[in-house]
Design an enzyme around this catalytic site. Sequence first.
Site, short mmCIF file in Angstrom:
data_model
loop_
_atom_site.label_atom_id
_atom_site.label_comp_id
_atom_site.label_asym_id
_atom_site.label_seq_id
_atom_site.Cartn_x
_atom_site.Cartn_y
_atom_site.Cartn_z
N GLU A 45 0.85 -1.19 0.00
CA GLU A 45 0.00 0.00 0.00
C GLU A 45 0.90 1.25 0.00
OE1 GLU A 45 -3.66 1.39 2.98
OE2 GLU A 45 -2.04 0.14 3.73
N LYS A 116 -9.65 1.35 -1.49
CA LYS A 116 -9.83 0.85 -0.12
C LYS A 116 -11.22 1.21 0.41
CE LYS A 116 -7.16 0.83 4.20
NZ LYS A 116 -5.95 1.42 4.85
N CYS A 154 -5.01 -3.62 2.91
CA CYS A 154 -4.71 -3.48 4.33
C CYS A 154 -5.90 -3.70 5.28
CB CYS A 154 -4.07 -2.12 4.55
SG CYS A 154 -3.09 -2.02 6.08
#
Length: 269
Positions: A45, A116, A154
Amino acid sequence: MTDSPLGVAVAQFAPSADETANLEAISELVARARGRGARVVLFPEYSSYFVDPFDASLAEHAQDLDGAFVTALTALARDHDVVIVAGLVERSDTDGLVRNTVVAVDAGGLIARYRKLHLYDAFGQRESDWVEPGALEEPETFEAGGIRFALMTCYDLRFPEVSRVLADTGAHVLLVAAEWVRGPLKEDHWRTLLQARAIENTLYVAGADHPPPLGVGHSIVIDPQGVPVVTIGTGTDVAVAHIDAATVDRVRRVNPALALRRYTVAPRE
């Protein structure tokens, strides 16, 4: 289905506020991964730009999906005959905010992207002060060597519904780009959650993280039974796992959990 195993690499490095240095590191690690047989290379990321703590420079260094970072990745993918997956700080339409995006790029350019969904407003952090969440939309996947790949970022790893939706795309592999922040038990959380997502969805899961001191490191590829195949410690390096769709099919014949479930996933309003 691929006739032979496909090399998938996790590449671990520490992105910084120096965009040129980030691309130089990516270039070196792509070459190293290709030399070890990789055809898909996963980076962490925020690979394009990272600063800790976040500040206004994040938006100043955000790029479009056809910007300099993706263009450079495309050239690297073409030169090394690989697919590159990496975190991009993407420009947003909202002033002062960015999108936390993972891009997949081959020799022809962008082939998939993932924004995300769940922002890291936890463990004393406030990612939502700087980043806007991705929209709930049909996930984009890509194929390489007869294997289907899906993308995740993540903190989304802590929400099993995300990986279940991605499994429903027919993905054999889930690629997780992360900056998994260090802290008490965080290494255990990282490994446990990656293994859980692999086991419950009977697919491969690969996770690429920043090394210490900010990340936990331990980038890894896990097989559909939750067994680590390859891993990196806390340094800058690549690790290559050779995977195949037949392994996923075999595990799902023995453990048809996806077929037996009685629930589907629906987004909250």
